[in-house]
Design a protein around this motif. Structure first.
Motif, PDB file in Angstrom:
ATOM      1  N   ARG A  40       0.841  -0.917  -0.526  1.00 28.93           N
ATOM      2  CA  ARG A  40      -0.160   0.099   0.348  1.00 28.93           C
ATOM      3  C   ARG A  40       0.916   1.505   0.216  1.00 28.93           C
ATOM      4  O   ARG A  40       1.757   1.258   0.471  1.00 28.93           O
ATOM      5  CB  ARG A  40      -0.261   0.066   1.303  1.00 28.93           C
ATOM      6  CG  ARG A  40      -1.774  -0.712   0.823  1.00 28.93           C
ATOM      7  CD  ARG A  40      -3.258  -0.249   1.837  1.00 28.93           C
ATOM      8  NE  ARG A  40      -3.560   0.854   0.957  1.00 28.93           N
ATOM      9  CZ  ARG A  40      -4.601   1.716   1.376  1.00 28.93           C
ATOM     10  NH1 ARG A  40      -5.650   0.999   2.759  1.00 28.93           N
ATOM     11  NH2 ARG A  40      -5.524   2.668   1.241  1.00 28.93           N
ATOM     12  N   GLY A  41       0.136   2.540  -0.466  1.00 30.16           N
ATOM     13  CA  GLY A  41       1.335   3.182  -0.923  1.00 30.16           C
ATOM     14  C   GLY A  41       2.267   3.979  -1.890  1.00 30.16           C
ATOM     15  O   GLY A  41       2.617   4.416  -1.954  1.00 30.16           O
TER      16      GLY A  41
ATOM     17  N   SER B 276       3.197   3.243  -6.159  1.00 31.08           N
ATOM     18  CA  SER B 276       2.437   3.304  -7.162  1.00 31.08           C
ATOM     19  C   SER B 276       3.746   3.162  -8.321  1.00 31.08           C
ATOM     20  O   SER B 276       5.163   2.726  -7.326  1.00 31.08           O
ATOM     21  CB  SER B 276       1.931   5.097  -7.489  1.00 31.08           C
ATOM     22  OG  SER B 276       3.329   5.700  -7.818  1.00 31.08           O
TER      23      SER B 276
ATOM     24  N   PRO C  82      -0.895   5.407 -15.241  1.00 33.31           N
ATOM     25  CA  PRO C  82       0.312   5.160 -14.519  1.00 33.31           C
ATOM     26  C   PRO C  82      -1.143   3.697 -14.227  1.00 33.31           C
ATOM     27  O   PRO C  82      -2.117   3.529 -14.507  1.00 33.31           O
ATOM     28  CB  PRO C  82       0.046   6.004 -12.811  1.00 33.31           C
ATOM     29  CG  PRO C  82      -1.493   7.067 -13.191  1.00 33.31           C
ATOM     30  CD  PRO C  82      -1.467   7.100 -15.062  1.00 33.31           C
TER      31      PRO C  82
ATOM     32  N   ILE D 122      -2.749   0.242 -12.234  1.00 28.25           N
ATOM     33  CA  ILE D 122      -3.030   0.343 -11.061  1.00 28.25           C
ATOM     34  C   ILE D 122      -2.040  -0.165  -9.928  1.00 28.25           C
ATOM     35  O   ILE D 122      -2.341  -1.140 -10.539  1.00 28.25           O
ATOM     36  CB  ILE D 122      -4.557   0.245 -11.117  1.00 28.25           C
ATOM     37  CG1 ILE D 122      -5.296   0.547 -11.804  1.00 28.25           C
ATOM     38  CG2 ILE D 122      -5.257  -0.173  -9.776  1.00 28.25           C
ATOM     39  CD1 ILE D 122      -6.596   0.300 -12.308  1.00 28.25           C
ATOM     40  N   PRO D 123      -1.559   0.004  -8.938  1.00 32.82           N
ATOM     41  CA  PRO D 123      -1.153  -1.034  -7.730  1.00 32.82           C
ATOM     42  C   PRO D 123      -1.628  -1.247  -7.400  1.00 32.82           C
ATOM     43  O   PRO D 123      -1.452  -2.166  -5.413  1.00 32.82           O
ATOM     44  CB  PRO D 123      -0.374  -0.081  -7.274  1.00 32.82           C
ATOM     45  CG  PRO D 123      -1.292   1.294  -7.389  1.00 32.82           C
ATOM     46  CD  PRO D 123      -1.780   1.767  -8.682  1.00 32.82           C
ATOM     47  N   HIS D 124      -3.199  -1.904  -7.253  1.00 32.82           N
ATOM     48  CA  HIS D 124      -3.687  -2.783  -6.287  1.00 32.82           C
ATOM     49  C   HIS D 124      -4.840  -3.189  -7.496  1.00 32.82           C
ATOM     50  O   HIS D 124      -4.993  -3.159  -8.253  1.00 32.82           O
ATOM     51  CB  HIS D 124      -4.641  -0.782  -5.286  1.00 32.82           C
ATOM     52  CG  HIS D 124      -5.740  -0.759  -5.790  1.00 32.82           C
ATOM     53  ND1 HIS D 124      -6.160  -0.344  -6.138  1.00 32.82           N
ATOM     54  CD2 HIS D 124      -5.198   0.762  -5.900  1.00 32.82           C
ATOM     55  CE1 HIS D 124      -6.610   0.477  -7.106  1.00 32.82           C
ATOM     56  NE2 HIS D 124      -6.334   1.617  -6.682  1.00 32.82           N
TER      57      HIS D 124
ATOM     58  N   TYR E  95     -13.339  -2.520  -8.523  1.00 32.56           N
ATOM     59  CA  TYR E  95     -14.372  -1.690  -8.312  1.00 32.56           C
ATOM     60  C   TYR E  95     -15.183  -1.896  -9.019  1.00 32.56           C
ATOM     61  O   TYR E  95     -14.805  -1.648 -10.074  1.00 32.56           O
ATOM     62  CB  TYR E  95     -14.019  -0.589  -7.519  1.00 32.56           C
ATOM     63  CG  TYR E  95     -12.764  -1.334  -6.874  1.00 32.56           C
ATOM     64  CD1 TYR E  95     -13.190  -0.781  -5.045  1.00 32.56           C
ATOM     65  CD2 TYR E  95     -11.215  -0.937  -6.645  1.00 32.56           C
ATOM     66  CE1 TYR E  95     -12.189  -1.622  -3.992  1.00 32.56           C
ATOM     67  CE2 TYR E  95     -10.283  -0.922  -6.132  1.00 32.56           C
ATOM     68  CZ  TYR E  95     -11.228  -1.346  -4.165  1.00 32.56           C
ATOM     69  OH  TYR E  95     -10.105  -1.322  -3.317  1.00 32.56           O
TER      70      TYR E  95
ATOM     71  N   GLY F 199     -16.648   2.816  -8.646  1.00 31.91           N
ATOM     72  CA  GLY F 199     -16.000   2.565  -7.538  1.00 31.91           C
ATOM     73  C   GLY F 199     -14.651   2.793  -7.156  1.00 31.91           C
ATOM     74  O   GLY F 199     -14.264   3.079  -6.340  1.00 31.91           O
ATOM     75  N   CYS F 200     -14.171   3.541  -8.773  1.00 34.32           N
ATOM     76  CA  CYS F 200     -12.545   4.292  -8.304  1.00 34.32           C
ATOM     77  C   CYS F 200     -12.774   5.705  -7.997  1.00 34.32           C
ATOM     78  O   CYS F 200     -12.022   6.494  -7.251  1.00 34.32           O
ATOM     79  CB  CYS F 200     -12.108   3.876 -10.241  1.00 34.32           C
ATOM     80  SG  CYS F 200     -12.669   2.377 -10.746  1.00 34.32           S
TER      81      CYS F 200
ATOM     82  N   CYS G  36     -12.593   6.768  -4.332  1.00 34.12           N
ATOM     83  CA  CYS G  36     -11.524   7.200  -3.181  1.00 34.12           C
ATOM     84  C   CYS G  36     -10.781   8.610  -4.653  1.00 34.12           C
ATOM     85  O   CYS G  36      -9.661   8.752  -3.279  1.00 34.12           O
ATOM     86  CB  CYS G  36     -10.603   6.124  -3.497  1.00 34.12           C
ATOM     87  SG  CYS G  36     -10.908   4.268  -2.425  1.00 34.12           S
ATOM     88  N   HIS G  37     -10.802   8.007  -5.505  1.00 30.42           N
ATOM     89  CA  HIS G  37      -9.774   9.036  -6.209  1.00 30.42           C
ATOM     90  C   HIS G  37      -9.983  10.844  -6.847  1.00 30.42           C
ATOM     91  O   HIS G  37      -9.613  11.223  -7.216  1.00 30.42           O
ATOM     92  CB  HIS G  37      -9.271   8.175  -7.354  1.00 30.42           C
ATOM     93  CG  HIS G  37      -8.393   7.304  -7.695  1.00 30.42           C
ATOM     94  ND1 HIS G  37      -7.005   7.561  -7.181  1.00 30.42           N
ATOM     95  CD2 HIS G  37      -8.317   6.228  -6.959  1.00 30.42           C
ATOM     96  CE1 HIS G  37      -6.651   6.378  -6.704  1.00 30.42           C
ATOM     97  NE2 HIS G  37      -7.632   5.092  -7.221  1.00 30.42           N
TER      98      HIS G  37
ATOM     99  N   LYS H  10      -6.119   8.696   1.382  1.00 24.92           N
ATOM    100  CA  LYS H  10      -4.651   8.562   0.746  1.00 24.92           C
ATOM    101  C   LYS H  10      -4.635   7.935  -0.340  1.00 24.92           C
ATOM    102  O   LYS H  10      -3.131   7.727  -0.569  1.00 24.92           O
ATOM    103  CB  LYS H  10      -4.212   7.613   1.947  1.00 24.92           C
ATOM    104  CG  LYS H  10      -4.409   8.031   3.206  1.00 24.92           C
ATOM    105  CD  LYS H  10      -3.130   7.065   3.784  1.00 24.92           C
ATOM    106  CE  LYS H  10      -3.172   8.075   5.992  1.00 24.92           C
ATOM    107  NZ  LYS H  10      -4.177   7.938   6.451  1.00 24.92           N
TER     108      LYS H  10
ATOM    109  N   THR I  71      -3.839   8.736  -4.649  1.00 25.77           N
ATOM    110  CA  THR I  71      -3.274   9.624  -5.319  1.00 25.77           C
ATOM    111  C   THR I  71      -4.821  10.551  -5.850  1.00 25.77           C
ATOM    112  O   THR I  71      -5.840   9.661  -6.696  1.00 25.77           O
ATOM    113  CB  THR I  71      -3.423   9.347  -6.906  1.00 25.77           C
ATOM    114  OG1 THR I  71      -2.055   7.994  -6.696  1.00 25.77           O
ATOM    115  CG2 THR I  71      -2.115  10.001  -7.705  1.00 25.77           C
TER     116      THR I  71
ATOM    117  N   CYS J 131     -12.445   4.351 -16.178  1.00 28.38           N
ATOM    118  CA  CYS J 131     -10.931   4.666 -15.932  1.00 28.38           C
ATOM    119  C   CYS J 131     -10.237   3.070 -16.109  1.00 28.38           C
ATOM    120  O   CYS J 131      -8.707   3.534 -16.890  1.00 28.38           O
ATOM    121  CB  CYS J 131     -10.839   3.721 -14.393  1.00 28.38           C
ATOM    122  SG  CYS J 131     -12.219   4.957 -13.705  1.00 28.38           S
TER     123      CYS J 131
END
Ligand code: HEC
Ligand code: HEC
Length: 140
Positions: free
Chosen positions: A53-54, A56, A66, A68-70, A74, A82-83, A86-87, A96, A98, A118
């Motif tokens: 987590r955290g 990129s 970029p 998606i690092p997760h 969603y 769903g994106c 958070c974003h 927390k 980007t 997305c």
């Protein structure tokens, strides 16, 4: 002539006899899908391992969306994205995450619908021990 008449009479009789013809259909050969033979036995594919987590991912070319690092399962439906939960600029700090790139936004920080889907541009990337699909991409 006499013969032909008798035949016609017979045919007419049998036609209105009311008797159903017994239909003997050929047996149907249905094969259960569950019975298909298992020819390959191997270990399951490794579960995807996303960056901690955290973190990129490094971009490999300018203006690359970029990665998606997760996990990215969603829902993106007509009613819900769903994106964005958070974003979006309004939520990113608290989550927390980007903030969505300014290019994706209309005045008033409203998401430009051109960017609604997305995962059309951003795809998840995991550290898989085993390649799922071949890739010979080069940024050169
Ligand atoms: C639960 C909150 C949450 C949801 C939902 C979410 N993300 Fe993320 N996302 C994050 C966080 C937090 C990061 C920062 C990296 C990390 O901590 O994993 C991130 C990082 C990213 C990045 C990398 C940004 C960079 O600069 O490298 C992209 C791209 C991204 N997310 C896209 C998406 C997409 C597309 C979806 C929907 C399929 C989505 N995210 C859903 C929380 C979320
Ligand atoms: C048409 C392609 C496209 C779509 C659709 C799209 N993006 Fe992007 N996104 C990009 C590109 C390209 C960049 C990189 C911009 C740059 O660096 O010039 C980017 C950058 C980002 C960043 C990083 C911003 C930063 O400051 O590092 C986040 C987060 C992001 N997008 C989230 C999303 C989310 C969430 C959605 C869906 C609501 C989405 N994007 C839809 C192409 C797209």
């Amino acid at each position: 002539m006499k013969k032909a008449l008798t035949l016609a009479a017979l045919l007419a009789l049998s036609a209105c006899s009311g008797q159903q013809a017994t239909v003997s259909a050929d047996p149907v050969n249905v094969v259960s899908l569950g019975k298909s033979e298992i020819t390959e036995i191997r270990a399951a594919d490794p579960a995807p391992v996303y960056p901690k987590r955290g973190n990129s991912m490094e971009r490999t070319f300018v203006h690359q969306p970029p990665m998606i690092p997760h996990k990215a399962n969603y829902p993106i439906t007509l009613k819900r994205n769903g994106c964005v939960s958070c974003h979006s600029p309004a939520k990113a700090k608290r989550m927390k995450a980007t903030e969505i790139d300014a290019s994706h936004l209309l005045p008033g920080d409203k998401l430009d619908n051109k960017y609604y889907n997305c995962t059309q541009c951003h795809t998840p990337q995991a550290e898989n021990k085993q390649e799922l699909v071949g890739n010979d991409f080069s940024n050169k």
